[in-house]
Every structure is written in structure tokens, then in C-alpha cells.
Design a protein around this motif. Sequence first.
Motif, PDB file in Angstrom:
ATOM      1  N   GLN A   1       0.843  -1.205   0.000  1.00  0.00           N
ATOM      2  CA  GLN A   1       0.000   0.000   0.000  1.00  0.00           C
ATOM      3  C   GLN A   1       0.877   1.253   0.000  1.00  0.00           C
ATOM      4  O   GLN A   1       0.584   2.240  -0.700  1.00  0.00           O
ATOM      5  CB  GLN A   1      -0.916  -0.002   1.224  1.00  0.00           C
ATOM      6  N   LEU A   2       1.990   1.212   0.770  1.00  0.00           N
ATOM      7  CA  LEU A   2       2.933   2.347   0.775  1.00  0.00           C
ATOM      8  C   LEU A   2       3.538   2.541  -0.616  1.00  0.00           C
ATOM      9  O   LEU A   2       3.683   3.671  -1.084  1.00  0.00           O
ATOM     10  CB  LEU A   2       4.057   2.090   1.789  1.00  0.00           C
ATOM     11  N   GLN A   3       3.867   1.425  -1.260  1.00  0.00           N
ATOM     12  CA  GLN A   3       4.460   1.498  -2.597  1.00  0.00           C
ATOM     13  C   GLN A   3       3.444   2.043  -3.602  1.00  0.00           C
ATOM     14  O   GLN A   3       3.795   2.825  -4.491  1.00  0.00           O
ATOM     15  CB  GLN A   3       4.945   0.104  -3.028  1.00  0.00           C
ATOM     16  N   ILE A   4       2.187   1.630  -3.447  1.00  0.00           N
ATOM     17  CA  ILE A   4       1.121   2.142  -4.334  1.00  0.00           C
ATOM     18  C   ILE A   4       0.981   3.654  -4.164  1.00  0.00           C
ATOM     19  O   ILE A   4       0.893   4.399  -5.146  1.00  0.00           O
ATOM     20  CB  ILE A   4      -0.214   1.430  -4.040  1.00  0.00           C
ATOM     21  N   ASN A   5       0.963   4.101  -2.906  1.00  0.00           N
ATOM     22  CA  ASN A   5       0.834   5.537  -2.642  1.00  0.00           C
ATOM     23  C   ASN A   5       2.000   6.308  -3.270  1.00  0.00           C
ATOM     24  O   ASN A   5       1.817   7.378  -3.863  1.00  0.00           O
ATOM     25  CB  ASN A   5       0.800   5.799  -1.139  1.00  0.00           C
ATOM     26  N   LYS A   6       3.220   5.761  -3.116  1.00  0.00           N
ATOM     27  CA  LYS A   6       4.416   6.402  -3.660  1.00  0.00           C
ATOM     28  C   LYS A   6       4.355   6.460  -5.191  1.00  0.00           C
ATOM     29  O   LYS A   6       4.641   7.490  -5.807  1.00  0.00           O
ATOM     30  CB  LYS A   6       5.656   5.632  -3.205  1.00  0.00           C
ATOM     31  N   LEU A   7       3.966   5.325  -5.792  1.00  0.00           N
ATOM     32  CA  LEU A   7       3.896   5.266  -7.248  1.00  0.00           C
ATOM     33  C   LEU A   7       2.807   6.196  -7.795  1.00  0.00           C
ATOM     34  O   LEU A   7       2.991   6.826  -8.834  1.00  0.00           O
ATOM     35  CB  LEU A   7       3.635   3.830  -7.707  1.00  0.00           C
ATOM     36  N   GLN A   8       1.685   6.251  -7.079  1.00  0.00           N
ATOM     37  CA  GLN A   8       0.599   7.141  -7.525  1.00  0.00           C
ATOM     38  C   GLN A   8       1.057   8.603  -7.506  1.00  0.00           C
ATOM     39  O   GLN A   8       0.747   9.382  -8.413  1.00  0.00           O
ATOM     40  CB  GLN A   8      -0.623   6.951  -6.629  1.00  0.00           C
TER      41      GLN A   8
END
Length: 421
Positions: free
Chosen positions: A92-99
Motif C-alpha cells: 500500500q505504501l508502494q502504491i501511494n508512492k507510485l501514484q
Amino acid sequence: MQRLIYILLFSLLCHFSWAQTSEKQRNLELRKEQILKEIKNVQKMLLTEKSKERNVLAEIAEQNKKIRLSQELIQNTQQQVRLLTDNIYKNQLQINKLQKELGVLKEDYAKMIAKSYKSRSEQSRIMFVLSSENFLQAYKRIQYMKQYANFRKNQGEEVKVKSTELQAIVATLEVQKGKQRVLLNDAEREKKDLEKDRLKQEELVALIKKDQKKYNEQIKKKQEETRAIDKQIQKLIREAIAEANRKAREEAAKAAAKAGKKPVAPTKSNTTTFELTPEGKIIANNFRANQGSLPWPVAKGYISLPYGDQPHPVQSQLTIHNSGLEISTEPGSEARSVFGGEVLQVQVLSGGNKAVLIQHGDYITVYQNLSSVSVKKGDKVSIKQSIGTIGTNATGRAVLKFLLSHNTTIHNPQSWLSKSN
């Protein structure tokens, strides 16, 4: 270029971390399968107990084993849930960062496209070059336009890469959330099953309390029998070592006489340590090298009483000592050698059942509670070779007592066996 290198390194680190987590997850799943298999075996034994004359002490021992396995199963499931929860959080942290990165990239890309659109005229680009003050400046302007075009292309590719990466992580996250829901449901069901087993155990203990004297006498008798058999086994081991050493010295004397050498004077019989030949040392080293990976002495079964001092399964105030492992299995099952070696002794023990002692260099494995034996003293046996049929008690339970000693020192056999049979 630096940005692409950073993305590549970040992706590699994420992949490495994911691989380590996946390995932990696989190990937990394998252990869970093994625990479920053991619980199934215990349940089968419990059903066998109920179909025969009831032995409350035996049934409590089986129920205790099932409760311990259920507790381990719950812990295993909780570990899997924690591992998945950590993965979900990281993803989820990686998704937030990528977004966030994707939003910035799209915004920059949109501005660049808009700027390019305004200056899209071929004539304006030609005029930009022709208005140069000299040839060098014109060359630099041409190079600049090429670099700008490449930059636009790279920006577009980076947006695509980020978008694809984001979609993949989102899909992984959804799968992980699904697994988490299944594991949480499993944990809830396992807790309910454990509670049922505990209630059943309380009922069995209540039955014993009604006739405490009778069961205390049974426990006392069982302990006395166990101590007597342990002494008998220790005596057999010492006798076997002494005989093996005497035989080795005789063979050495014959070899010396044949070679025309002076025979070695006889020495006092050693009853505590094997006097190994070079071949015996090789066998001992091979046996030692397989610690933790030896096959089980039964094809199917589970440890119903572990090695060492422990509270009695019924009378918790009593401490009992087990010199080996008690492995419960199906009636009619065969005992098998855990390693290649030579049969040292075949003896009838107190109670009428038989024991087979097998030498592996300076190690001895002992197989007790056999109703029949298919080997004899001096036989060479191979790994997993059947050596006899496991005897059953009055309630039809088949239990193999398995011991392992280094010379006369008894070891915990469980640390020598593989994790699964």
C-alpha cells in the motif's frame, strides 16, 4: 538517466524483499500442511480408541497431542496473517508512492506536450536553427532539439512503466487481501475446534477424578515398567558394546597372526565405548552427518510422548521421564531402520514385547515394543528396511518406543529425525 537507474534499483530491492517473504510464506504453508496431517492421524487414533474398550489415560494422551497441534496450527496461521498484513502495508505504501510519482510525471508530461504543441511548426524549428549567430550555435541548437525529442519519448515511456508497475502491485494487493481473509477465517475455525477439544479434555479428566485411586495405580505401574525396561535397555547396550569390541579384537588378532605379527595381549572388556575400525568410523561419520534428516522409524505416525522430563498428561503434579520417543501409529504397522547398520541384539523385554538394537558405527538405534521381528543378530540392514511389526496394547494402540544413543549416552531422537515422515 539517473531517475531510470533509481527506479531499476528500487524495483530490484522490492523483488528481493518479495522473494524472501515468499520463501517464509511457503515454509509456513508447508508446516501447516504437516500439522494438518498430524492432526488427521491423531483424530484417526482417537476414533480407534472409541471403537475399542475405552482407555481414558490413552485417550487423554491422544487428546493432549491434538490440543498441542491445534495450538501450533493457530500460531502458524497467525504468523501467516502477520506476514501478509506486513506485505499488504508495504504494498500500500508502494502504491501511494507510485501514484504520487505517476501524478508528477503525468503533470510534467502534459506541460511538455502542451509546450511542444505550441511550437510544433516545422518552420519555427527551422527559423530557430537559421537564426543562429554561427555554425557552432546552430549545431548546438540541432542537438538540443534532438535531446528534447528523446526526453519527451523517455518521459512517455516512464509514464507507461510506472502505470504498469502500479497495476501489477494493485493486483498483487488484491490477491493478498483475499488470502488474508481466508487465513482469518481459518484462524477463527481453528480456535473453535481447539475450544471443543479442551472441553472434551475436561470431560475425560473429570472421569479420572471419579476413580482417582484406580488411575493412580495404573500410572504408577506404567512408570515402574518403563524404568525397568530402561535399565534393561542400558544393560543390553553395554553388553552389545562389550561383545562388539571383543569380536573386533578377535578379528584383529586373527589378522595379526595371519600376517605373522605378535598377537596383541587381551585387555579388559570396554562396555561404554565402541572400539571402531576404520570402516566403523566412516559409518559413524555418515550417521552423524545425517542428523536432522534421518527418516522416521515408521511410515506413518506422530510423536505421542516426546523425549525427556515432562508433566504427566493426566497428573500434572507428577514428572515423568521418557528416554526416547513414543510414536503412535496404525495397528499392524512395521518398524523400519532409520539408517544402514548391523543388528547387535534382538531381545525379549519385560512384558513380552521385543526390542531390536542396530549399530551404526558408535551409534545405536533401539526399536522397542515389537510383537514380531524379521531380522536376527548379525544381519546387515539398509535404510528404511523393515525390522518387525509394532505391538499393540490392550486397547489396540500401536506405539513404537524409539531410542538413540552415542555409545552409552542417550540422545534426544527427535533432533535426529527429519521434520516429516
